[in-house]
Design an enzyme around this catalytic site. Sequence first.
Site, PDB file in Angstrom:
ATOM      1  N   CYS A 284    -127.133  -0.322 114.159  1.00 36.13           N
ATOM      2  CA  CYS A 284    -127.682  -1.215 113.116  1.00 36.13           C
ATOM      3  C   CYS A 284    -128.920  -1.926 113.637  1.00 36.13           C
ATOM      4  O   CYS A 284    -129.086  -2.114 114.846  1.00 36.13           O
ATOM      5  CB  CYS A 284    -126.656  -2.277 112.712  1.00 36.13           C
ATOM      6  SG  CYS A 284    -125.138  -1.663 111.983  1.00 36.13           S
ATOM      7  N   ASP A 285    -129.749  -2.347 112.699  1.00 35.27           N
ATOM      8  CA  ASP A 285    -130.876  -3.209 113.048  1.00 35.27           C
ATOM      9  C   ASP A 285    -131.261  -4.016 111.816  1.00 35.27           C
ATOM     10  O   ASP A 285    -131.199  -3.507 110.691  1.00 35.27           O
ATOM     11  CB  ASP A 285    -132.082  -2.409 113.531  1.00 35.27           C
ATOM     12  CG  ASP A 285    -133.144  -3.324 114.115  1.00 35.27           C
ATOM     13  OD1 ASP A 285    -132.973  -3.737 115.282  1.00 35.27           O
ATOM     14  OD2 ASP A 285    -134.114  -3.647 113.416  1.00 35.27           O
TER      15      ASP A 285
END
Length: 438
Positions: A128-129
């Site tokens: 994720c980011d």
Amino acid sequence: MTIPVILASQSPSRRRLLAQAGIQPQIRTSGVDEPQTLADAALAAEMSLEQLPVHDRVAILARAKAGAVHATLKQVVAAEEAASGQEYCSRPLEEGYGSVHLVRDLSEVVASSAGMNTAARGPLIIGCDSLFEFRGQAQGKPHDPQLALERLMSMRGESGTLWTGHCVIDLASGRQAEAVSQARVSFGDYCEADMEAYVATGEPLEVAGSFTLEGLGSAFIERIDGDPSGVEGLSLPLVRKLVEELGFAWPDLWNREAERARKSVVNPQHSLAPKENVQQPGDGWVDCLCGHLHWGLNGAAGVLLARRDPGSGRVSEVLLQHRATWSAEGGTWGVPGGALADGESPLEGALRESYEEAGIRPQDVDVVGTYVEDHGPWAYTTVFALEKPGHRVQPQMNDDESIELAWVPLDQVADRKLLGAFGRDWPAFLERLQAVGA
């Protein structure tokens, strides 16, 4: 069967969100150079970084993080499948210490192991980011207090969009699914003194956009239009859809109750571990019939890595870890290793742990044998490995579990204060390493 989940992030909020949803993930850091990754993506798209849309940036970084962990685990599996030599075993509770048996060739061990290399499905790797877009500009982590204060004051009474990229990879098949979530965040009318106090807590410095929905910053947010969990760094509804897209049922990932049901005892010394030390599935103490507490609910493993003399070809040094003082038998020397994670074979766990603790890349070593000390419900596996010809392992402390890492000449190992079990086994280990070198 429960499918293990690997989170390619140390984010406490992402870990907490999964835990609340019944999933205790394994935490594996990706080591991705985020600025360079985005610069390369912009160059490939023939545009400047400023022209790269924010929703594309988070998708690129989520894919890169999951991909980096995926690549490392594939290298672990490849090193396991290339293992040669024999496995020896002792059963000290049945036969006493010193009684060692040749069990079988490592090729047979790998073929019959219930690890990642034989899994038909999973583990699932989640990357994720998150970035906050305000007035058309991307805002990552501010790091600097003054910058955080300036951002927070500019957002007073305004709104922006929190974008979070998600990438899920099935290690067994290599298939992946990805998507981006978004949520509109509206801020209240607050004063500068409140923001100065907020920044002084340190909370806004290491989060995208300089605010948190789940922490002290929640009082200054008036409205969320979109998925709240996406604002916290991981959209649970979106991840569930990606998991189902890969052919998995969401309940197959639940493991919290199973983890609680496994027997673990308290070791008073381990309570001294740093507060930021991450609890992983499989971590815990086993009260063994031998009268000692052993680390690892699934057992434990480590790598005894040896280096050959360039001239003679004989083994000349081994890589040892000076253990952190807060750990069991702290201050002693042993091999880098640790508890096996759910779904790992001992070989896989040893190779992964030595990479995480000491920077030993699995593609730089050849596995040439193992030794298993089997206590029945718990066992420790020492994996013997050699540097590959033409490769040099430069040890690196990647966590807080080491005081130092050092290449130690064979004739100086016994002069050090060794971990109890390692010190007892060292004469036999030395003889075996010398035989391998010969």
